[in-house]
Design an enzyme around this catalytic site. Structure first.
Site, PDB file in Angstrom:
ATOM      1  N   GLU A  26       0.828  -1.220   0.000  1.00 45.60           N
ATOM      2  CA  GLU A  26       0.000   0.000   0.000  1.00 45.60           C
ATOM      3  C   GLU A  26       0.857   1.263   0.000  1.00 45.60           C
ATOM      4  OE1 GLU A  26      -1.371   1.978   3.342  1.00 45.60           O
ATOM      5  OE2 GLU A  26      -1.057   0.320   4.743  1.00 45.60           O
ATOM      6  N   VAL A 107      -5.473   0.469   2.983  1.00 46.21           N
ATOM      7  CA  VAL A 107      -5.641  -0.988   2.866  1.00 46.21           C
ATOM      8  C   VAL A 107      -6.867  -1.307   2.001  1.00 46.21           C
ATOM      9  CG1 VAL A 107      -6.235  -3.077   4.172  1.00 46.21           C
ATOM     10  CG2 VAL A 107      -4.424  -1.549   4.995  1.00 46.21           C
ATOM     11  N   SER A 141     -13.208   1.685  10.084  1.00 44.30           N
ATOM     12  CA  SER A 141     -12.480   1.793   8.814  1.00 44.30           C
ATOM     13  C   SER A 141     -13.127   0.978   7.705  1.00 44.30           C
ATOM     14  CB  SER A 141     -11.042   1.335   9.000  1.00 44.30           C
ATOM     15  OG  SER A 141     -10.353   1.375   7.769  1.00 44.30           O
ATOM     16  N   ALA A 142     -13.123   1.562   6.513  1.00 47.68           N
ATOM     17  CA  ALA A 142     -13.585   0.825   5.323  1.00 47.68           C
ATOM     18  C   ALA A 142     -12.668  -0.355   5.013  1.00 47.68           C
ATOM     19  CB  ALA A 142     -13.664   1.757   4.116  1.00 47.68           C
ATOM     20  N   LYS A 160      -3.173  -1.895  16.131  1.00 46.94           N
ATOM     21  CA  LYS A 160      -2.593  -1.114  17.225  1.00 46.94           C
ATOM     22  C   LYS A 160      -3.687  -0.545  18.112  1.00 46.94           C
ATOM     23  CE  LYS A 160      -0.109   2.010  14.947  1.00 46.94           C
ATOM     24  NZ  LYS A 160      -0.445   1.961  13.513  1.00 46.94           N
TER      25      LYS A 160
HETATM   26  N1  PSU Z   1      -2.522   1.578  10.548  1.00 47.32           N
HETATM   27  C1  PSU Z   1      -1.191   1.684  10.692  1.00 47.32           C
HETATM   28  N2  PSU Z   1      -0.457   2.375   9.782  1.00 47.32           N
HETATM   29  C2  PSU Z   1      -1.049   2.932   8.689  1.00 47.32           C
HETATM   30  C3  PSU Z   1      -2.453   2.782   8.540  1.00 47.32           C
HETATM   31  C4  PSU Z   1      -3.135   2.098   9.486  1.00 47.32           C
HETATM   32  O1  PSU Z   1      -0.657   1.167  11.657  1.00 47.32           O
HETATM   33  O2  PSU Z   1      -0.357   3.553   7.870  1.00 47.32           O
HETATM   34  C5  PSU Z   1      -3.136   3.337   7.318  1.00 47.32           C
HETATM   35  C6  PSU Z   1      -3.483   2.194   6.357  1.00 47.32           C
HETATM   36  O3  PSU Z   1      -3.321   2.659   5.039  1.00 47.32           O
HETATM   37  C7  PSU Z   1      -4.946   1.954   6.644  1.00 47.32           C
HETATM   38  C8  PSU Z   1      -5.431   3.336   6.949  1.00 47.32           C
HETATM   39  O4  PSU Z   1      -5.648   1.378   5.578  1.00 47.32           O
HETATM   40  O5  PSU Z   1      -4.372   3.917   7.699  1.00 47.32           O
HETATM   41  C9  PSU Z   1      -6.714   3.328   7.721  1.00 47.32           C
HETATM   42  O6  PSU Z   1      -7.257   4.596   7.725  1.00 47.32           O
HETATM   43  P1  PSU Z   1      -8.748   4.814   8.286  1.00 47.32           P
HETATM   44  O7  PSU Z   1      -8.653   4.468   9.732  1.00 47.32           O
HETATM   45  O8  PSU Z   1      -9.025   6.281   8.040  1.00 47.32           O
HETATM   46  O9  PSU Z   1      -9.640   3.924   7.502  1.00 47.32           O
HETATM   47 MN    MN Z   2     -12.196   6.254   9.891  1.00 49.24          MN
END
Ligand code: PSU
Ligand code: MN
Length: 303
Positions: A26, A107, A141-142, A160
């Protein structure tokens, strides 16, 4: 069906045509997950690790109206060092494509593009999940919805604790997504080998994991498998120590009214600052460790 928006790097296209192992990577982690220049150095090293373990790397991003699968050195530099890189989850894809913006894929978006290209193994650091307080914010998250229906396995170091790990595991169960931890019984928490949660499943070698992927998809059980790979022992930050920093960053995010897509990048950046780079060092180590396992699984999967 040919997709006019897909631009597959020739090396990746050849590997796919010949049935050789390919690992998707990614780009949000590059543009929004790590500072420059560590981000680009890490991205290159991760690609090298995939190669050294027998597979072809395909870093995915959106550039100039194309879904790019496999990037050259200039494109990597652009993603790691430009100001206006969109964080592209699924809902952002059409906007960023049609407006020809530069997009780093999460992701969720990376999985979808990998799937369009015919790639089934994807390495990242950590997935997005159910955020703490999601019962009020609805911030889920999506990545999770995408994992529920796209046939791409995701290798990560667990989840995490900026997220609610327990709720994320519940969501994964509801969505029918197997969670397999590599080589230990406890589900890992990204910077830490322990999370306080048992892993629903455990497998100890890449071959067994590849077999499970084949069986799942042969049954028509669509969707991802979450492969949780614990960070190497010498590189971890213990859970209790990390959680103190995370709590502090979560409070800051609330008081600064950080929400939506900005939440995860803000937390990652603040945690790296507060730990004086210790979290960044762990983050780099775990992504590399995931690249080794991902390449092995891709090799076993293609045999
Ligand atoms: N978690 C991590 N490092 C990251 C991400 C998540 O430990 O870089 C990034 C990944 O690309 C993941 C995105 O898909 O954050 C999730 O974002 P959101 O929570 O806005 O869906
Ligand atoms: Mn979100």
């Amino acid at each position: 069906m040919k997709n006019n928006y897909l631009q597959i790097h020739p090396e990746v296209a050849t590997a796919l045509a010949e049935g050789k192992p390919v690992v998707a990577l990614e780009s949000t982690i590059i543009s929004h997950g790590m500072p420059y220049p560590d981000n680009i150095r890490t991205a290159r090293e991760v690609e090298d690790i995939v190669r050294n373990n027998g597979a072809i790397p395909a870093t995915i991003a959106i550039i100039n109206g194309k879904l790019c699968v496999g990037l050259d050195a200039n494109q990597l530099e652009l993603l790691g060092n430009s100001k206006d890189v969109w964080k592209v989850s699924l809902r952002d894809m059409p906007f960023v494509l049609s407006n020809r913006l530069i997009g780093a894929t999460t992701v969720a978006a990376t999985m979808r593009i990998a799937s369009l290209a015919g790639i089934h193994v994807f390495v990242t650091g950590g997935i997005g999940g159910v955020h703490r307080g999601a019962e009020v914010t609805m911030d889920i998250s999506a990545d999770l919805t995408e994992m529920s229906h796209t046939n791409v396995a995701v290798i990560s170091a667990g989840v995490k604790s900026i997220l609610d790990i327990g709720l994320t595991l519940e969501y994964l169960e509801t969505a029918g997504i197997p969670v397999v931890t590599y080589g230990q019984d406890e589900f890992p928490a990204f910077y830490s080998r322990k999370s306080g949660f048992m892993s629903p499943m455990r497998l100890n070698d890449s071959h067994a994991i590849a077999e499970m992927l084949k069986v799942k998809w042969a049954l028509g059980l669509n969707g991802s498998v979450m492969i949780a790979n614990p960070i190497p022992e010498g590189e971890e930050v213990p859970y209790e120590k990390m959680d103190v920093f995370i709590q502090q960053c979560l409070k800051e995010a609330t008081s600064l009214n950080i929400s939506g897509k900005n939440t995860t990048p803000f937390l990652l950046k603040r945690i790296a600052e507060i730990t004086g780079g210790e979290s960044l060092k762990s983050n780099i180590a775990l992504v590399k460790n995931n690249a080794v396992l991902g390449a092995k699984i891709a090799c076993d999967f293609s045999n």
